[in-house]
Design a protein around this motif. Structure first.
Motif: not given
Ligand code: NDP
Length: 394
Positions: A174, A199, A239, A241-243, A290-291, A293
């Motif tokens: 993150s 997050n 990353h 957004q941690s998706i 989602l925002p 990535l």
């Protein structure tokens, strides 16, 4: 019905694991619960989950536990040595190692030697003694199932790929609360800032490790041992957004990713239910909401702890054990407002220079190394505290 021992049931991972078990009473039964000193929460957990054994590491809390649980059919054990004992009971199927820090090593090894399936959250076990732990798992035919979200993602990407060559592991991070901080700004942050992860809601120690990016370095070492790759095959990608929880690139350059909203209950459930997937009511991902990535290179200049993890695993031997012990001492000192955020890296680096290097350590060597490195770190912490401007930031 799988019988589970949760080591560290009162922590962030432990309580989320109990949430998973609460939702699946027909699949999982709690057999043993252990805590360090939070007797109050342990009592509540015993009342709800009726384990056979409850362990409190801090012996001074035994009386409190005993009287609060009088009349309840549970064996109450106390002391550090009772934890490996509980983890290796014949009836236990899975041991979830959710204790924090070096303290997780001994119980994890005992559980492996007793042939238990390990759901491994305690990454410090592999940082300190990855080679010994993986060899023991091989010798005893024990499965180590990762709980760390990144390693669970990698493990899931590898499902069905037996025999196929992994080119690269893309380990996402993150970036923590200070991803955009300059060096100057990092020198002024305090405990409250560092504990404010964007997050994830986690225990204090791992939250500070995330802020320094030591956590990602630990995960790089964890991935090396778990998946049998070289550190050069592991690429860390920030990353925010941690998706995407991590990815695997295969020899044909195809990349598989495991994705989802950040929720540790998912990798916990995956490890406990493995090899099955079972229904869960976790929030599902709406990709239209989602925002964007994004992915960035990590910055080792601003986050020197990450660079130290590469140095430690590059040297091998007991150096990762020294790194871990120094980190535990430095993070504890930061949380006690004894040193500044940037001094964490200084303490670790100086300890790595001074502690005795052992190229091929035994388990006994690791125990001695941990003690020596902590003593050296404490000396360095006292020296750092004496320097003007290096103490507690306000
Ligand atoms: P917490 O600090 O929230 O919980 C730690 C647990 O371990 C508590 O039950 C605590 O007991 C117990 N404990 C602490 N020290 C000792 C000791 N010396 N002997 C016995 N028990 C002890 O930590 P987390 O749940 O956040 O993390 C646990 C592990 O999982 C760590 O290794 C972390 O790196 C890893 N992990 C955590 C994630 C997360 O989202 N939290 C994600 C991925 C990995 P008590 O409450 O009594 O102090």
């Amino acid at each position: 019905m799988k019988k589970i021992a949760i080591l560290g049931s009162t922590g962030s991972i432990g309580t989320q694991a109990l949430d998973v078990i609460r939702s699946n009473p027909e699949l999982f039964k709690v057999y043993a619960l252990t805590a360090n000193r939070n007797a109050k929460l342990l009592v509540e957990q015993v009342r709800e989950f009726n384990p056979k054994i409850a362990v409190i590491a801090d012996k001074s809390k035994y009386g409190e536990l005993k009287s609060a649980l009088s009349g309840i059919p549970v064996e109450i054990w106390a002391g550090e040595d009772a934890i490996p004992e509980a983890a290796s009971q014949a009836a236990v199927d899975i041991v979830l190692t959710a204790m924090v820090g070096y303290a997780g090593l001994k119980p994890t090894l005992s559980a492996i030697e007793a042939g238990k399936t390990i759901a491994l959250a305690n990454k410090e076990t592999l940082v300190v003694a990855g080679e010994i732990v993986m060899e023991a798992a091989k010798k005893h035919g024990t499965a180590i199932l990762p709980v760390d979200s990144e390693h669970s993602a990698i493990f899931q990407c590898l499902a069905g790929e037996k025999g196929n060559t992994v080119e690269k592991i893309l380990l996402t991070a993150s970036g923590g609360p200070f991803r955009k901080h300059s060096k100057e700004m990092l020198a002024t942050v305090n405990k409250r800032d560092a504990l404010n992860h964007p997050n994830w809601s986690m225990g204090e120690k791992i939250t500070i490790d995330s802020a320094t990016m030591m956590n990602k370095g630990f995960e790089m070492i964890e991935a090396k041992w778990l998946f049998g790759v070289t550190t050069a095959q592991i690429k860390i990608l920030v990353h925010p957004q941690s998706i995407v929880h991590s990815m695997v690139q295969f020899v044909d350059n195809s990349v598989k990713a495991q994705m989802g909203l950040p929720d540790m209950r998912l990798p916990i459930l995956y490890a406990l239910a493995y090899p099955n997937r079972i229904p869960a009511n976790f929030k599902s991902t709406d990709f239209t909401q989602l925002p964007p990535l994004t992915f960035e290179e990590p910055d080792m200049q601003r986050f020197p702890c990450l660079a130290l993890t590469y140095e430690a695993i590059g040297q091998g031997g007991n150096m990762p054990c020294i790194l871990n012990a120094a980190n535990e001492a430095a993070v504890a000192a930061f949380l006690e407002d004894r040193i500044s955020f940037t001094a964490i890296g200084t303490v670790i680096e100086k300890t790595m220079r001074r502690a005795t290097f052992i190229p091929t350590p035994t388990l006994g060597d690791y125990i001695l190394t941990d003690g020596e490195a902590r003593t050296i770190s404490e000396e360095i912490i006292r020296q750092v505290q004496a320097l003007p401007g290096q103490q507690r930031p306000c």
